[in-house]
Design a protein around this motif. Structure first.
Motif, PDB file in Angstrom:
ATOM      1  N   ARG A   1     -11.812  50.908  48.201  1.00 17.23           N
ATOM      2  CA  ARG A   1     -10.159  50.638  48.093  1.00 17.23           C
ATOM      3  C   ARG A   1      -9.853  48.961  48.212  1.00 17.23           C
ATOM      4  NH1 ARG A   1     -11.718  55.002  52.003  1.00 17.23           N
ATOM      5  NH2 ARG A   1     -10.513  56.745  51.594  1.00 17.23           N
ATOM      6  N   PRO A   2      -9.192  48.434  48.028  1.00 18.83           N
ATOM      7  CA  PRO A   2      -8.581  47.449  47.886  1.00 18.83           C
ATOM      8  C   PRO A   2      -8.494  46.425  49.211  1.00 18.83           C
ATOM      9  CG  PRO A   2      -6.771  49.228  47.008  1.00 18.83           C
ATOM     10  CD  PRO A   2      -7.626  49.688  47.160  1.00 18.83           C
ATOM     11  N   SER A   3      -8.941  45.359  49.258  1.00 20.68           N
ATOM     12  CA  SER A   3      -8.485  45.180  50.876  1.00 20.68           C
ATOM     13  C   SER A   3      -7.143  44.542  51.173  1.00 20.68           C
ATOM     14  CB  SER A   3      -8.950  43.589  50.609  1.00 20.68           C
ATOM     15  OG  SER A   3      -8.335  42.909  49.954  1.00 20.68           O
ATOM     16  N   LEU A   4      -6.877  44.493  52.444  1.00 24.79           N
ATOM     17  CA  LEU A   4      -5.368  44.263  52.942  1.00 24.79           C
ATOM     18  C   LEU A   4      -4.787  43.020  52.125  1.00 24.79           C
ATOM     19  CD1 LEU A   4      -5.091  45.519  56.462  1.00 24.79           C
ATOM     20  CD2 LEU A   4      -4.280  47.084  54.258  1.00 24.79           C
ATOM     21  N   GLY A   5      -5.866  41.776  51.796  1.00 28.51           N
ATOM     22  CA  GLY A   5      -5.741  40.906  51.315  1.00 28.51           C
ATOM     23  C   GLY A   5      -4.879  40.730  49.643  1.00 28.51           C
ATOM     24  N   MET A   6      -5.676  41.934  49.039  1.00 29.19           N
ATOM     25  CA  MET A   6      -5.500  42.150  47.551  1.00 29.19           C
ATOM     26  C   MET A   6      -3.939  42.323  47.673  1.00 29.19           C
ATOM     27  SD  MET A   6      -9.245  43.336  45.942  1.00 29.19           S
ATOM     28  CE  MET A   6     -10.253  43.041  46.183  1.00 29.19           C
ATOM     29  N   LEU A   7      -3.556  43.566  48.453  1.00 29.31           N
ATOM     30  CA  LEU A   7      -2.187  44.347  48.613  1.00 29.31           C
ATOM     31  C   LEU A   7      -1.217  43.180  49.018  1.00 29.31           C
ATOM     32  CD1 LEU A   7      -3.598  47.904  49.980  1.00 29.31           C
ATOM     33  CD2 LEU A   7      -2.722  47.429  47.799  1.00 29.31           C
ATOM     34  N   ALA A   8      -1.644  42.971  50.060  1.00 26.28           N
ATOM     35  CA  ALA A   8       0.002  41.616  50.912  1.00 26.28           C
ATOM     36  C   ALA A   8      -0.026  41.192  49.173  1.00 26.28           C
ATOM     37  CB  ALA A   8      -0.643  41.024  51.190  1.00 26.28           C
ATOM     38  N   PRO A   9       1.431  40.856  49.460  1.00 27.68           N
ATOM     39  CA  PRO A   9       2.707  40.477  48.011  1.00 27.68           C
ATOM     40  C   PRO A   9       2.602  38.698  48.727  1.00 27.68           C
ATOM     41  CG  PRO A   9       3.932  41.184  50.180  1.00 27.68           C
ATOM     42  CD  PRO A   9       2.339  41.635  49.712  1.00 27.68           C
ATOM     43  N   ALA A  10       1.585  38.165  49.406  1.00 24.66           N
ATOM     44  CA  ALA A  10       1.846  37.043  49.629  1.00 24.66           C
ATOM     45  C   ALA A  10       1.277  36.110  48.672  1.00 24.66           C
ATOM     46  CB  ALA A  10       0.516  36.345  51.476  1.00 24.66           C
ATOM     47  N   PHE A  11       1.424  34.666  48.399  1.00 29.52           N
ATOM     48  CA  PHE A  11       1.812  33.779  46.990  1.00 29.52           C
ATOM     49  C   PHE A  11       0.886  32.002  47.370  1.00 29.52           C
ATOM     50  CE2 PHE A  11       6.031  34.396  47.887  1.00 29.52           C
ATOM     51  CZ  PHE A  11       6.092  33.084  48.249  1.00 29.52           C
ATOM     52  N   PHE A  12       0.087  32.128  46.929  1.00 30.07           N
ATOM     53  CA  PHE A  12       0.078  30.635  47.477  1.00 30.07           C
ATOM     54  C   PHE A  12       0.257  30.058  46.434  1.00 30.07           C
ATOM     55  CE2 PHE A  12      -3.508  27.413  46.877  1.00 30.07           C
ATOM     56  CZ  PHE A  12      -3.302  26.501  48.108  1.00 30.07           C
ATOM     57  N   PHE A  13       0.322  28.455  45.480  1.00 31.71           N
ATOM     58  CA  PHE A  13       0.409  27.773  45.115  1.00 31.71           C
ATOM     59  C   PHE A  13      -0.108  27.160  44.146  1.00 31.71           C
ATOM     60  CE2 PHE A  13       5.756  29.253  45.204  1.00 31.71           C
ATOM     61  CZ  PHE A  13       5.447  29.107  44.206  1.00 31.71           C
ATOM     62  N   PHE A  14      -0.752  27.213  43.560  1.00 27.96           N
ATOM     63  CA  PHE A  14      -1.927  26.194  42.676  1.00 27.96           C
ATOM     64  C   PHE A  14      -1.077  25.300  42.218  1.00 27.96           C
ATOM     65  CE2 PHE A  14      -4.467  29.904  42.668  1.00 27.96           C
ATOM     66  CZ  PHE A  14      -5.392  29.226  43.266  1.00 27.96           C
ATOM     67  N   SER A  15      -0.031  24.905  41.288  1.00 28.09           N
ATOM     68  CA  SER A  15       1.515  24.259  40.796  1.00 28.09           C
ATOM     69  C   SER A  15       2.345  25.025  40.643  1.00 28.09           C
ATOM     70  CB  SER A  15       0.123  23.626  39.325  1.00 28.09           C
ATOM     71  OG  SER A  15       0.601  25.008  38.745  1.00 28.09           O
ATOM     72  N   PRO A  16       3.194  23.978  40.332  1.00 24.25           N
ATOM     73  CA  PRO A  16       4.519  24.891  40.047  1.00 24.25           C
ATOM     74  C   PRO A  16       4.630  25.605  39.579  1.00 24.25           C
ATOM     75  CG  PRO A  16       4.639  22.835  39.933  1.00 24.25           C
ATOM     76  CD  PRO A  16       3.460  22.308  40.179  1.00 24.25           C
ATOM     77  N   ASN A  17       3.109  26.130  38.941  1.00 24.15           N
ATOM     78  CA  ASN A  17       3.775  26.523  36.913  1.00 24.15           C
ATOM     79  C   ASN A  17       3.284  28.422  37.257  1.00 24.15           C
ATOM     80  OD1 ASN A  17       4.622  24.489  35.371  1.00 24.15           O
ATOM     81  ND2 ASN A  17       6.693  25.834  35.708  1.00 24.15           N
TER      82      ASN A  17
END
Length: 343
Positions: A96-112
């Motif tokens: 099963r996917p982990s909760l970290g995979m499912l969570a819609p949170a995001f992290f920016f590497f760059s503006p794009n």
């Protein structure tokens, strides 16, 4: 996520949502252990799981899944003599996917470019067949793995209207692997223990993208070694490391990676241990790198994320309570897989 416009927050719909995941899992497991002959044993198991999952946003159901499935397993072994034996194993498992995979949170590497979870990721199902021959401290195995709807990281979704690329986990169509492994351990002296592992095989990835089947396949190989040397004064010197070939991973590929680590352990009595460890000395594995070269579907992408690099750590471990109590606490039930999903 919000922008501040004229002193007031203005939420951006693309980066703002509130999801509720409700998942109920029920399971029952039976097993049997049979001694077919004096030298031949058989273990069999059968697990049934039922999953009821609902993903909602503001009361609206986005994903609803209800399914049940049987997961058989067996282990057949034959002992020729004290030094020679063979075993045949087969198992089916669910990832099963982990909760970290499912969570819609995001992290920016760059503006794009950003890293994000994916609430649409579904469970994967794995079948594995393995035949092993054991001679003293040597084990040689031939393995076959078939993963239906596998979950893979490093997949790229491009949003041209937003000028964004999103790196996230996805379900691809299929992964098949055929590979061999060799494990060998040998005490070189009374104070030097040596362990080795080699693996090599063929990896097949199939991705369904925009109605097309995209296949990435390649041979792969790897090596791992651990050397443990006992020194006076309850000191142990440990050297270990690995090297693995480039790897096909969905639409992406990863480069050659490895690691070389050294450590020194000191035991003080039965409950204290001090460890000095220098990890990834050559800085060969402290990074994540993905490359996608699929111009036919307008995706050409390269990403490298450097992590901590070479690190020196000094740790002290103290074991509380009696050893019998510690062994009891180490026992875990069948629910451990579900609790580990939060990691």
């Amino acid at each position: 996520m919000a922008d501040i416009i004229n002193g007031e927050p203005e939420f951006r719909p693309l980066f703002t949502n509130l999801l509720n995941l409700d998942e109920n899992i029920g399971a029952i497991y039976v097993s049997g252990d049979y001694q077919l002959t004096e030298k031949t044993g058989l273990k069999m198991g059968l697990r049934y799981e039922y999953t009821d999952l609902a993903l909602t946003e503001m009361g609206e159901t986005l994903v609803s899944r209800k399914y049940g499935r049987l997961f058989p397993s067996f282990f057949l072994s034959h002992q020729f003599n004290d030094d020679n034996s063979v075993r045949l194993t087969y198992s089916e498992r669910i990832q099963r996917p982990s909760l970290g995979m499912l969570a819609p949170a995001f992290f920016f590497f760059s503006p794009n470019n950003l890293l994000a979870g994916n609430p649409a990721v579904q469970a994967a199902f794995t079948k594995k067949l393995s035949l092993s021959y054991i001679y003293k401290r040597l084990t040689v195995s031939i393995n076959g793995v078939d993963v239906n709807r596998p979950i893979v990281w490093g997949q790229v979704a491009v949003l041209p209207d937003e000028n964004l690329s999103i790196n996230r986990p996805e379900n691809i169509n299929d992964i098949k692997r055929a590979f061999a492994t060799v494990n060998y351990s040998q005490p070189i002296t009374k104070w030097w223990e040596s362990q080795y592992e080699f693996w090599a095989g063929y990896n097949y990835n199939e991705v369904l993208q925009e109605g097309r089947s995209i296949v990435q396949d390649a041979f792969f190989y790897g090596f791992y070694s651990n050397q443990s040397i006992s020194l006076p004064k309850k000191l142990t010197f440990v050297v270990d490391g690995y090297l693995e070939s480039p790897w096909a991973y969905g639409l992406s590929r990863t480069p050659l990676r490895g690691s070389f680590n050294v450590g020194l352990q000191k035991k003080i009595g039965d409950q204290h241990q001090i460890t000095l460890n220098y990890s990834d000395v050559l800085d060969l594995g402290s990074f994540w790198e993905f490359e996608v070269n699929q111009p036919d579907i307008n995706v050409v992408y390269f990403q490298r994320y450097d992590a901590e690099g070479s690190v020196v750590r000094l740790t002290w471990n103290y074991s509380f309570g009696k050893k019998a109590a510690q062994r009891k606490r180490q026992h875990d039930g069948g629910s451990s897989d579900e609790r580990n999903r939060v990691n």
